[in-house]
Design an enzyme around this catalytic site. Structure first.
Site, PDB file in Angstrom:
ATOM      1  N   VAL A  11       1.046 -17.649  30.168  1.00  0.00           N
ATOM      2  CA  VAL A  11       1.555 -16.720  31.177  1.00  0.00           C
ATOM      3  C   VAL A  11       2.356 -15.599  30.521  1.00  0.00           C
ATOM      4  O   VAL A  11       2.625 -14.569  31.151  1.00  0.00           O
ATOM      5  CB  VAL A  11       2.433 -17.450  32.216  1.00  0.00           C
ATOM      6  CG1 VAL A  11       1.595 -18.437  33.015  1.00  0.00           C
ATOM      7  CG2 VAL A  11       3.594 -18.168  31.552  1.00  0.00           C
ATOM      8  N   ALA A  12       2.749 -15.797  29.268  1.00  0.00           N
ATOM      9  CA  ALA A  12       3.478 -14.771  28.514  1.00  0.00           C
ATOM     10  C   ALA A  12       3.276 -15.024  27.032  1.00  0.00           C
ATOM     11  O   ALA A  12       3.144 -16.181  26.607  1.00  0.00           O
ATOM     12  CB  ALA A  12       4.967 -14.809  28.859  1.00  0.00           C
ATOM     13  N   ALA A  13       3.236 -13.955  26.253  1.00  0.00           N
ATOM     14  CA  ALA A  13       3.101 -14.078  24.805  1.00  0.00           C
ATOM     15  C   ALA A  13       4.066 -13.112  24.140  1.00  0.00           C
ATOM     16  O   ALA A  13       4.186 -11.959  24.554  1.00  0.00           O
ATOM     17  CB  ALA A  13       1.669 -13.760  24.364  1.00  0.00           C
ATOM     18  N   ALA A  14       4.794 -13.608  23.130  1.00  0.00           N
ATOM     19  CA  ALA A  14       5.751 -12.785  22.389  1.00  0.00           C
ATOM     20  C   ALA A  14       5.513 -12.972  20.897  1.00  0.00           C
ATOM     21  O   ALA A  14       4.557 -13.634  20.480  1.00  0.00           O
ATOM     22  CB  ALA A  14       7.177 -13.153  22.774  1.00  0.00           C
ATOM     23  N   SER A  15       6.389 -12.393  20.099  1.00  0.00           N
ATOM     24  CA  SER A  15       6.151 -12.355  18.655  1.00  0.00           C
ATOM     25  C   SER A  15       6.205 -13.722  17.994  1.00  0.00           C
ATOM     26  O   SER A  15       5.481 -13.981  17.031  1.00  0.00           O
ATOM     27  CB  SER A  15       7.154 -11.414  17.993  1.00  0.00           C
ATOM     28  OG  SER A  15       8.472 -11.793  18.336  1.00  0.00           O
ATOM     29  N   LEU A  16       7.064 -14.624  18.493  1.00  0.00           N
ATOM     30  CA  LEU A  16       7.236 -15.918  17.843  1.00  0.00           C
ATOM     31  C   LEU A  16       6.569 -17.068  18.598  1.00  0.00           C
ATOM     32  O   LEU A  16       6.334 -18.129  18.014  1.00  0.00           O
ATOM     33  CB  LEU A  16       8.734 -16.239  17.683  1.00  0.00           C
ATOM     34  CG  LEU A  16       9.565 -15.235  16.884  1.00  0.00           C
ATOM     35  CD1 LEU A  16      11.007 -15.709  16.773  1.00  0.00           C
ATOM     36  CD2 LEU A  16       8.973 -14.997  15.506  1.00  0.00           C
ATOM     37  N   ASP A  43      20.475 -11.732  23.044  1.00  0.00           N
ATOM     38  CA  ASP A  43      19.191 -11.024  23.108  1.00  0.00           C
ATOM     39  C   ASP A  43      18.832 -10.713  24.559  1.00  0.00           C
ATOM     40  O   ASP A  43      17.754 -11.077  25.041  1.00  0.00           O
ATOM     41  CB  ASP A  43      18.107 -11.905  22.456  1.00  0.00           C
ATOM     42  CG  ASP A  43      16.813 -11.151  22.181  1.00  0.00           C
ATOM     43  OD1 ASP A  43      16.862  -9.903  22.098  1.00  0.00           O
ATOM     44  OD2 ASP A  43      15.768 -11.804  22.056  1.00  0.00           O
ATOM     45  N   VAL A  98       4.070 -18.860  26.208  1.00  0.00           N
ATOM     46  CA  VAL A  98       4.522 -19.791  27.241  1.00  0.00           C
ATOM     47  C   VAL A  98       3.378 -20.152  28.184  1.00  0.00           C
ATOM     48  O   VAL A  98       2.600 -19.282  28.594  1.00  0.00           O
ATOM     49  CB  VAL A  98       5.691 -19.181  28.043  1.00  0.00           C
ATOM     50  CG1 VAL A  98       6.116 -20.121  29.172  1.00  0.00           C
ATOM     51  CG2 VAL A  98       6.875 -18.871  27.127  1.00  0.00           C
TER      52      VAL A  98
END
Length: 240
Positions: free
Chosen positions: A34-39, A191, A42
């Site tokens: 449902v979400a993708a980030a650098s590290l 953050d 989810v």
């Protein structure tokens, strides 16, 4: 907006970290993140007891990638630091030390057990301070490992996708929560970009309209520094 990695790889990582097949821990999990980030990315999943959770899965090989990047950056910082000391000796920034501190933050953020501990501590601190108008999701510590984080699911959208009026409405609650972290608790979310502040679709029973997520980067302030900060704010308010 980071490109997600393959879900088959993510499932394999979850099973490896938890030590068993997926259906031993979850009754369902979304086919795509449902979400993708650098590290990490989810997934939305359901525990065997029917509770909906967010499953954060670390990107494969990210530790090696980060380590190589930091090595190159540190060597560059050494060269840059030498040039600055030679040509601009009045500049007092220690760029190697700065890079080292930045690296510590990166490595700390890659330990999801540490993030779970941070999230648990922040949630408790705000509740103890009677801050109920901003929500920190609960964690399921028995399912958290260094590369997997399982926490309470919240329905909402990034604050950057909200209207100016909606942002203005939740700003007082956010201010109170962050000033409490800075001045009273001495442990704060370091953050707070708009992707980590979710405007909830529905207020919680306690009245929270905003959720604070992703506690990988937290910082502490000792009581002496908190006193300095409080004094600075008072002087600012008094136009002194």
């Amino acid at each position: 907006s980071v490109v997600p990695f393959d879900s088959t790889t993510a499932v394999a990582q979850i099973e490896r970290e938890l030590g068993g097949p997926l259906n031993q821990f979850f009754s369902s999990i979304s086919e795509e993140p449902v979400a993708a980030a650098s590290l990490a990315q989810v997934y939305r999943a359901t525990l065997l007891n029917g509770i909906t959770v967010a499953v954060k899965v670390q990107r494969p090989d990210v530790l090696g990638t980060v380590s190589k990047d930091l090595y190159v950056l540190r060597r560059a910082a050494e060269v840059f630091d030498g040039l600055v000391k030679r040509f601009a000796p009045q500049q007092r920034t220690d760029y190697v030390a700065l890079l080292n501190e930045w690296a510590i933050g990166f490595y700390t953020e890659l330990d999801f057990k540490n993030e779970a501990s941070n999230q648990r501590r922040l949630r408790s601190a705000l509740l103890d301070a009677n801050i109920t108008n901003i929500k920190v999701p609960a964690t399921y510590d028995e399912l958290c490992t260094r590369r997997i984080l399982v926490s309470e699911w919240v329905d909402g959208r990034k604050l950057s996708d909200a209207t100016p009026e909606q942002i203005a409405a939740v700003t007082p609650a956010a201010q109170e929560a962050f000033l409490t972290q800075l001045f009273e608790v001495g442990f704060f979310h370091a953050d707070p970009h708009p992707g980590n502040l979710l405007l909830l679709n529905e207020p919680t029973p306690e009245g929270a309209e905003l959720a604070l997520i992703d506690c990988g980067l937290m910082a502490s302030i000792d009581s002496k520094d908190r006193d300095y900060m409080i004094a600075a704010v008072i002087h600012l308010a008094n136009k002194d």
